[in-house]
Design a protein around this motif. Structure first.
Motif, PDB file in Angstrom:
ATOM      1  N   MET A 230       0.705  -1.533   0.181  1.00 17.54           N
ATOM      2  CA  MET A 230      -0.252  -0.252   0.373  1.00 17.54           C
ATOM      3  C   MET A 230       0.710   1.042   0.098  1.00 17.54           C
ATOM      4  O   MET A 230       0.400   2.390   0.740  1.00 17.54           O
TER       5      MET A 230
ATOM      6  N   CYS B  48       0.489   4.487  -2.098  1.00 16.55           N
ATOM      7  CA  CYS B  48      -1.490   4.594  -2.808  1.00 16.55           C
ATOM      8  C   CYS B  48      -1.989   5.944  -2.046  1.00 16.55           C
ATOM      9  O   CYS B  48      -1.571   6.311  -1.187  1.00 16.55           O
ATOM     10  N   THR B  49      -2.964   6.089  -1.829  1.00 19.05           N
ATOM     11  CA  THR B  49      -4.157   7.635  -1.788  1.00 19.05           C
ATOM     12  C   THR B  49      -5.250   6.715  -1.009  1.00 19.05           C
ATOM     13  O   THR B  49      -4.971   5.582  -0.984  1.00 19.05           O
ATOM     14  N   LYS B  50      -5.333   7.453  -0.217  1.00 17.15           N
ATOM     15  CA  LYS B  50      -6.012   7.453   1.180  1.00 17.15           C
ATOM     16  C   LYS B  50      -7.244   6.553   1.035  1.00 17.15           C
ATOM     17  O   LYS B  50      -7.969   5.562   1.691  1.00 17.15           O
ATOM     18  N   LYS B  51      -7.964   6.792  -0.665  1.00 16.10           N
ATOM     19  CA  LYS B  51      -9.480   5.627  -0.534  1.00 16.10           C
ATOM     20  C   LYS B  51      -8.906   3.918  -0.713  1.00 16.10           C
ATOM     21  O   LYS B  51      -9.393   3.958  -0.592  1.00 16.10           O
ATOM     22  N   GLN B  52      -7.795   4.171  -1.796  1.00 16.97           N
ATOM     23  CA  GLN B  52      -7.202   2.624  -1.801  1.00 16.97           C
ATOM     24  C   GLN B  52      -6.814   2.377  -0.818  1.00 16.97           C
ATOM     25  O   GLN B  52      -6.854   1.156  -0.523  1.00 16.97           O
ATOM     26  N   LYS B  53      -5.904   2.791   0.378  1.00 16.15           N
ATOM     27  CA  LYS B  53      -6.138   2.219   1.111  1.00 16.15           C
ATOM     28  C   LYS B  53      -7.543   1.884   2.400  1.00 16.15           C
ATOM     29  O   LYS B  53      -6.952   0.614   3.007  1.00 16.15           O
ATOM     30  N   ALA B  54      -7.538   2.570   2.445  1.00 16.26           N
ATOM     31  CA  ALA B  54      -9.798   2.154   3.144  1.00 16.26           C
ATOM     32  C   ALA B  54      -9.717   1.627   2.226  1.00 16.26           C
ATOM     33  O   ALA B  54     -10.505   0.048   3.316  1.00 16.26           O
ATOM     34  N   THR B  55     -10.242   1.157   0.981  1.00 19.13           N
ATOM     35  CA  THR B  55     -10.677  -0.081   0.341  1.00 19.13           C
ATOM     36  C   THR B  55      -9.579  -1.018   1.287  1.00 19.13           C
ATOM     37  O   THR B  55     -10.535  -2.531   1.015  1.00 19.13           O
TER      38      THR B  55
ATOM     39  N   LYS C 147      -8.209  -1.828   3.829  1.00 17.02           N
ATOM     40  CA  LYS C 147      -8.717  -2.729   5.095  1.00 17.02           C
ATOM     41  C   LYS C 147     -10.102  -2.495   4.441  1.00 17.02           C
ATOM     42  O   LYS C 147     -10.410  -3.449   5.530  1.00 17.02           O
TER      43      LYS C 147
END
Length: 61
Positions: free
Chosen positions: A14, A17-24, A26
């Motif tokens: 990760m 990566c963008t915050k959106k990708q990290k949240a996805t 998780k």
């Protein structure tokens, strides 16, 4: 389609990566390379996979 399962394996880190990708990642239950989860094959899961498709490998069962 609702009774099918898919196996999702994270193949890339990760880092960068963008915050959106990290949240996805998780939300899918992943977090490190080579982690593997089994999820139902539905539209919600497919949408999450589409966000991080360059980081995961999907195997249909």
């Amino acid at each position: 389609m609702s009774d099918k399962k898919i196996t999702i394996t994270q193949v890339r880190s990760m880092i960068g990566c963008t915050k959106k990708q990290k949240a996805t990642i998780k939300a899918l239950g992943l977090g490190r390379p080579n982690y593997r989860v089994e999820k139902p094959d539905n539209a919600c899961t497919r949408g999450q996979i589409r966000v991080v498709q360059h980081m995961v490998k999907v195997e249909e069962q």
